[in-house]
Design a protein around this motif. Structure first.
Motif, mmCIF file in Angstrom:
data_model
loop_
_atom_site.group_PDB
_atom_site.id
_atom_site.type_symbol
_atom_site.label_atom_id
_atom_site.label_comp_id
_atom_site.label_asym_id
_atom_site.label_seq_id
_atom_site.Cartn_x
_atom_site.Cartn_y
_atom_site.Cartn_z
ATOM 1 N N LYS A 82 0.829 -1.204 0.000
ATOM 2 C CA LYS A 82 0.000 0.000 0.000
ATOM 3 C C LYS A 82 0.869 1.262 0.000
ATOM 4 O O LYS A 82 0.621 2.197 -0.762
ATOM 5 C CB LYS A 82 -0.927 -0.019 1.213
ATOM 6 C CG LYS A 82 -1.916 1.109 1.230
ATOM 7 C CD LYS A 82 -2.886 0.962 2.387
ATOM 8 C CE LYS A 82 -3.898 2.081 2.358
ATOM 9 N NZ LYS A 82 -4.887 1.928 3.408
ATOM 10 N N ARG A 83 1.881 1.271 0.840
ATOM 11 C CA ARG A 83 2.767 2.432 0.947
ATOM 12 C C ARG A 83 3.515 2.708 -0.361
ATOM 13 O O ARG A 83 3.699 3.846 -0.756
ATOM 14 C CB ARG A 83 3.752 2.217 2.094
ATOM 15 C CG ARG A 83 4.558 3.450 2.438
ATOM 16 C CD ARG A 83 5.373 3.281 3.703
ATOM 17 N NE ARG A 83 6.519 2.408 3.520
ATOM 18 C CZ ARG A 83 6.663 1.196 4.042
ATOM 19 N NH1 ARG A 83 5.744 0.684 4.818
ATOM 20 N NH2 ARG A 83 7.741 0.481 3.824
ATOM 21 N N TYR A 84 3.927 1.650 -1.051
ATOM 22 C CA TYR A 84 4.658 1.801 -2.302
ATOM 23 C C TYR A 84 3.741 1.955 -3.518
ATOM 24 O O TYR A 84 4.220 2.178 -4.624
ATOM 25 C CB TYR A 84 5.592 0.608 -2.526
ATOM 26 C CG TYR A 84 6.858 0.647 -1.717
ATOM 27 C CD1 TYR A 84 7.988 1.312 -2.184
ATOM 28 C CD2 TYR A 84 6.936 0.016 -0.474
ATOM 29 C CE1 TYR A 84 9.158 1.339 -1.441
ATOM 30 C CE2 TYR A 84 8.107 0.036 0.272
ATOM 31 C CZ TYR A 84 9.210 0.699 -0.216
ATOM 32 O OH TYR A 84 10.373 0.723 0.522
#
Length: 96
Positions: A82-84
């Motif tokens: 999700k962060r990437y």
């Protein structure tokens, strides 16, 4: 035996390499391969694409792989994806 083939798609090669480095820092492969029922959990970088990363998972059975999805390190990888901003596709097959 259950085989899972996961394709991660990244916006660029630099993002893929940072993600891969973070997987290694968190010992994701080692933790997964130590799980009951995991026969192999290996990441591969294709030579013809800088924006993909492949994961081949081998499990003794579906129940063990489902238990894997409830581990803290599985949740960590989900948060990393999700962060990437990573998209992924999962294909699976059952073998005898």
């Amino acid at each position: 035996m259950k085989l899972f083939f996961v394709t991660y798609v990244f916006p660029d090669g630099e993002t893929r390499d940072r993600f891969y480095a973070e997987l290694a820092e968190n010992r994701i492969q080692e933790l997964c391969e130590a799980e009951d029922g995991c026969l192999s959990y290996r990441y591969f970088r294709p030579c013809d694409s800088e924006t993909e990363l492949f994961l081949l998972e081998k499990w003794t059975d579906a129940e063990k792989q489902i238990a894997h999805t409830r581990t803290p390190h599985f949740a960590l990888v989900a948060a990393m994806k999700k962060r990437y901003g990573i998209e992924s596709r999962v294909e699976w097959t059952e073998t005898v």
